[in-house]
Design an enzyme around this catalytic site. Sequence first.
Site, short mmCIF file in Angstrom:
data_model
loop_
_atom_site.label_atom_id
_atom_site.label_comp_id
_atom_site.label_asym_id
_atom_site.label_seq_id
_atom_site.Cartn_x
_atom_site.Cartn_y
_atom_site.Cartn_z
CG ASP A 173 -0.31 0.19 2.54
OD1 ASP A 173 0.95 0.21 2.58
OD2 ASP A 173 -1.02 0.32 3.55
CB CYS B 149 1.16 -2.32 4.78
SG CYS B 149 1.06 -3.40 6.21
CB THR C 225 2.64 -2.29 10.94
OG1 THR C 225 1.42 -2.80 10.37
CG2 THR C 225 2.38 -0.93 11.57
CG HIS D 180 10.79 -24.91 11.67
ND1 HIS D 180 10.96 -24.82 13.03
CD2 HIS D 180 11.88 -25.56 11.18
CE1 HIS D 180 12.11 -25.41 13.37
NE2 HIS D 180 12.70 -25.85 12.26
CG HIS E 17 9.09 -28.56 10.34
ND1 HIS E 17 8.84 -28.05 11.60
CD2 HIS E 17 10.40 -28.92 10.32
CE1 HIS E 17 9.95 -28.08 12.30
NE2 HIS E 17 10.92 -28.61 11.56
C1 RB5 Z 1 -1.60 2.82 6.50
O1 RB5 Z 1 -1.60 4.04 7.18
C2 RB5 Z 1 -1.30 1.69 7.47
O2 RB5 Z 1 -2.37 1.50 8.33
C3 RB5 Z 1 -0.97 0.43 6.72
O3 RB5 Z 1 0.11 0.67 5.88
C4 RB5 Z 1 -0.58 -0.79 7.55
O4 RB5 Z 1 0.41 -0.45 8.47
C5 RB5 Z 1 -1.69 -1.54 8.15
O5 RB5 Z 1 -1.49 -2.57 8.81
#
Ligand code: RB5
Length: 140
Positions: free
Chosen positions: A8, A65, A67, A98, A133
Site C-alpha cells: 500500500d 505496508c 507495519t 519450518h 513440519h
Molecule cells: C496505513 O496508514 C497503514 O495503516 C498500513 O500501511 C498498515 O500499516 C496496516 O497494517
Amino acid sequence: MKIAIGSDHGGFLLKNALIEELKQKGYNIEDFGTYTEESCDYPDIAKVVAKKVAKGEFTRGILICGTGIGMSIAANKTPGIRAALCHDVYSAQMTRRHNDSNILCLGERVIGPGLASLIVETWLTEEFEGGRHQIRIDKI
Ligand code: RB5
C-alpha cells in the site's frame, strides 16, 4: 522462481527499492501495485498477490505496508497462503524452514531498507525442511 510483490502507500518506497534490488540480482519479479504514494487500502493489494501465489502463478509473494501487520492478516485469509511477518533474519530463516511460508510481509515504517534487504534475501534462499513440519502444516 517467480515473485509477486505488492504494497500500500505505507510500503511504497520499500517496495520500489526491493524491486530494483531483486531485479539486479536476477529474480523474476512482478509488481501488483500500488503504483503511487496516494493512500489506498492494503487488503485490496494483499488479495491480488495472495491469489496469484495460491493459484501457483507465482512461487512466492512479498507484501509491504506501514507495519506489515495488515498485509499479513489479509493475506492469510486466502486458503493455501502462509504469510509470515518478519522483522528479523532469524524469523525469516525459520519461517521458511519450518512453516514453508509462501508470502513474506514487511513493515516499511518498522525497519530500514538494509535489514529489509537481508530479511528478503534470507527468506528467498532458505529451504523448507519438510518431515514433521509438513505434518504440522497439513493441520493448519
Ligand atoms: C496505513 O496508514 C497503514 O495503516 C498500513 O500501511 C498498515 O500499516 C496496516 O497494517
